[in-house]
Design a protein around this motif. Structure first.
Motif, PDB file in Angstrom:
ATOM      1  N   HIS A  20       0.821  -1.215   0.000  1.00  0.00           N
ATOM      2  CA  HIS A  20       0.000   0.000   0.000  1.00  0.00           C
ATOM      3  C   HIS A  20       0.854   1.264   0.000  1.00  0.00           C
ATOM      4  O   HIS A  20       1.886   1.334   0.671  1.00  0.00           O
ATOM      5  CB  HIS A  20      -0.928   0.003   1.214  1.00  0.00           C
ATOM      6  CG  HIS A  20      -1.849  -1.174   1.243  1.00  0.00           C
ATOM      7  ND1 HIS A  20      -2.935  -1.292   0.407  1.00  0.00           N
ATOM      8  CD2 HIS A  20      -1.818  -2.318   1.981  1.00  0.00           C
ATOM      9  CE1 HIS A  20      -3.550  -2.446   0.647  1.00  0.00           C
ATOM     10  NE2 HIS A  20      -2.891  -3.081   1.596  1.00  0.00           N
ATOM     11  N   GLU A  21       0.376   2.259  -0.753  1.00  0.00           N
ATOM     12  CA  GLU A  21       1.014   3.578  -0.830  1.00  0.00           C
ATOM     13  C   GLU A  21       2.508   3.482  -1.152  1.00  0.00           C
ATOM     14  O   GLU A  21       3.351   4.028  -0.441  1.00  0.00           O
ATOM     15  CB  GLU A  21       0.791   4.359   0.467  1.00  0.00           C
ATOM     16  CG  GLU A  21      -0.641   4.846   0.640  1.00  0.00           C
ATOM     17  CD  GLU A  21      -1.077   5.777  -0.494  1.00  0.00           C
ATOM     18  OE1 GLU A  21      -0.353   6.748  -0.815  1.00  0.00           O
ATOM     19  OE2 GLU A  21      -2.155   5.524  -1.073  1.00  0.00           O
ATOM     20  N   VAL A  22       2.793   2.786  -2.226  1.00  0.00           N
ATOM     21  CA  VAL A  22       4.167   2.614  -2.689  1.00  0.00           C
ATOM     22  C   VAL A  22       4.231   2.893  -4.188  1.00  0.00           C
ATOM     23  O   VAL A  22       3.214   2.894  -4.875  1.00  0.00           O
ATOM     24  CB  VAL A  22       4.694   1.187  -2.420  1.00  0.00           C
ATOM     25  CG1 VAL A  22       4.807   0.909  -0.936  1.00  0.00           C
ATOM     26  CG2 VAL A  22       3.830   0.144  -3.103  1.00  0.00           C
ATOM     27  N   THR A  23       5.418   3.097  -4.687  1.00  0.00           N
ATOM     28  CA  THR A  23       5.628   3.205  -6.130  1.00  0.00           C
ATOM     29  C   THR A  23       6.069   1.845  -6.657  1.00  0.00           C
ATOM     30  O   THR A  23       6.518   0.984  -5.883  1.00  0.00           O
ATOM     31  CB  THR A  23       6.712   4.249  -6.465  1.00  0.00           C
ATOM     32  OG1 THR A  23       7.961   3.803  -5.922  1.00  0.00           O
ATOM     33  CG2 THR A  23       6.361   5.634  -5.909  1.00  0.00           C
ATOM     34  N   VAL A  24       5.970   1.656  -7.941  1.00  0.00           N
ATOM     35  CA  VAL A  24       6.460   0.418  -8.557  1.00  0.00           C
ATOM     36  C   VAL A  24       7.968   0.304  -8.312  1.00  0.00           C
ATOM     37  O   VAL A  24       8.478  -0.787  -8.072  1.00  0.00           O
ATOM     38  CB  VAL A  24       6.111   0.368 -10.060  1.00  0.00           C
ATOM     39  CG1 VAL A  24       6.797  -0.797 -10.753  1.00  0.00           C
ATOM     40  CG2 VAL A  24       4.601   0.293 -10.254  1.00  0.00           C
ATOM     41  N   LEU A  25       8.670   1.437  -8.323  1.00  0.00           N
ATOM     42  CA  LEU A  25      10.107   1.420  -8.050  1.00  0.00           C
ATOM     43  C   LEU A  25      10.398   0.862  -6.659  1.00  0.00           C
ATOM     44  O   LEU A  25      11.289   0.019  -6.490  1.00  0.00           O
ATOM     45  CB  LEU A  25      10.691   2.833  -8.183  1.00  0.00           C
ATOM     46  CG  LEU A  25      12.182   2.970  -7.892  1.00  0.00           C
ATOM     47  CD1 LEU A  25      13.003   2.096  -8.836  1.00  0.00           C
ATOM     48  CD2 LEU A  25      12.607   4.430  -7.999  1.00  0.00           C
ATOM     49  N   GLU A  26       9.645   1.289  -5.660  1.00  0.00           N
ATOM     50  CA  GLU A  26       9.844   0.781  -4.298  1.00  0.00           C
ATOM     51  C   GLU A  26       9.577  -0.719  -4.226  1.00  0.00           C
ATOM     52  O   GLU A  26      10.321  -1.461  -3.585  1.00  0.00           O
ATOM     53  CB  GLU A  26       8.938   1.535  -3.314  1.00  0.00           C
ATOM     54  CG  GLU A  26       9.341   2.983  -3.126  1.00  0.00           C
ATOM     55  CD  GLU A  26       8.299   3.817  -2.395  1.00  0.00           C
ATOM     56  OE1 GLU A  26       8.695   4.807  -1.763  1.00  0.00           O
ATOM     57  OE2 GLU A  26       7.090   3.484  -2.458  1.00  0.00           O
ATOM     58  N   VAL A  27       8.539  -1.174  -4.908  1.00  0.00           N
ATOM     59  CA  VAL A  27       8.221  -2.605  -4.923  1.00  0.00           C
ATOM     60  C   VAL A  27       9.317  -3.383  -5.661  1.00  0.00           C
ATOM     61  O   VAL A  27       9.745  -4.445  -5.210  1.00  0.00           O
ATOM     62  CB  VAL A  27       6.836  -2.865  -5.545  1.00  0.00           C
ATOM     63  CG1 VAL A  27       6.574  -4.356  -5.698  1.00  0.00           C
ATOM     64  CG2 VAL A  27       5.745  -2.218  -4.699  1.00  0.00           C
ATOM     65  N   ALA A  28       9.799  -2.840  -6.774  1.00  0.00           N
ATOM     66  CA  ALA A  28      10.869  -3.490  -7.533  1.00  0.00           C
ATOM     67  C   ALA A  28      12.107  -3.676  -6.664  1.00  0.00           C
ATOM     68  O   ALA A  28      12.707  -4.759  -6.632  1.00  0.00           O
ATOM     69  CB  ALA A  28      11.208  -2.678  -8.780  1.00  0.00           C
ATOM     70  N   LYS A  29      12.490  -2.649  -5.925  1.00  0.00           N
ATOM     71  CA  LYS A  29      13.661  -2.741  -5.047  1.00  0.00           C
ATOM     72  C   LYS A  29      13.436  -3.772  -3.940  1.00  0.00           C
ATOM     73  O   LYS A  29      14.338  -4.540  -3.600  1.00  0.00           O
ATOM     74  CB  LYS A  29      13.984  -1.374  -4.454  1.00  0.00           C
ATOM     75  CG  LYS A  29      14.568  -0.415  -5.478  1.00  0.00           C
ATOM     76  CD  LYS A  29      14.840   0.948  -4.865  1.00  0.00           C
ATOM     77  CE  LYS A  29      15.461   1.886  -5.889  1.00  0.00           C
ATOM     78  NZ  LYS A  29      15.731   3.215  -5.307  1.00  0.00           N
ATOM     79  N   THR A  30      12.223  -3.801  -3.389  1.00  0.00           N
ATOM     80  CA  THR A  30      11.897  -4.774  -2.343  1.00  0.00           C
ATOM     81  C   THR A  30      12.013  -6.195  -2.876  1.00  0.00           C
ATOM     82  O   THR A  30      12.605  -7.074  -2.230  1.00  0.00           O
ATOM     83  CB  THR A  30      10.471  -4.528  -1.802  1.00  0.00           C
ATOM     84  OG1 THR A  30      10.422  -3.218  -1.229  1.00  0.00           O
ATOM     85  CG2 THR A  30      10.080  -5.559  -0.765  1.00  0.00           C
TER      86      THR A  30
END
Length: 138
Positions: A20-30
């Protein structure tokens, strides 16, 4: 534009995991930090509210996470209308055999086999008879 949203990540043999409340970039890094194997890495990312679905191509997401490509480049490479698998072995127009349960990406009216070594397509007109949506598998 890669704006904050709810991003659902579909992993194999599992239900979607929402971020929730994230960018695709943040999810990609995770996801990259998880050090997953090819059998456990995600299949599909869905950005809620934007109806964007992205096939998880490990290399393209790595490039995006490292700042080597833009979000527009990621979309151009990985955007799809969903992921499907064929119910049974298929024989393509060039007599090429595709194993049952192979992964396909739907783009517009064409299913594209997800395979770095071959380019095989199927009309989406055959989707109901020959394929199942990976998101609808229990």
């Amino acid at each position: 534009m890669d704006a904050k949203a709810t991003v659902s990540v579909l992993f194999p043999k599992s239900s979607a995991v929402p971020y929730h409340e994230v960018t695709v970039l943040e999810v990609a890094k995770t996801i990259i930090d998880m050090k997953l194997t090819p059998k456990t890495e995600p299949l599909l990312l869905t950005v809620q509210g934007q109806k964007e679905q992205l096939y998880y191509n490990r290399y393209m997401f790595w490039l995006y996470a490292k700042g080597k490509i833009s979000y527009a480049d990621l979309l151009a490479s990985c955007w799809c209308h969903g992921l499907y698998r064929n119910n049974a072995e298929l024989v393509g127009p060039a007599a090429e055999t595709v194993d049952a349960h192979s992964l396909w990406m739907l783009r517009h009216n064409t299913l594209l086999l997800v395979d770095d070594n071959r380019h095989v397509t199927q009309s989406s007109a055959t989707i109901d008879a020959l394929f199942y949506n990976v998101e609808k598998v229990p």
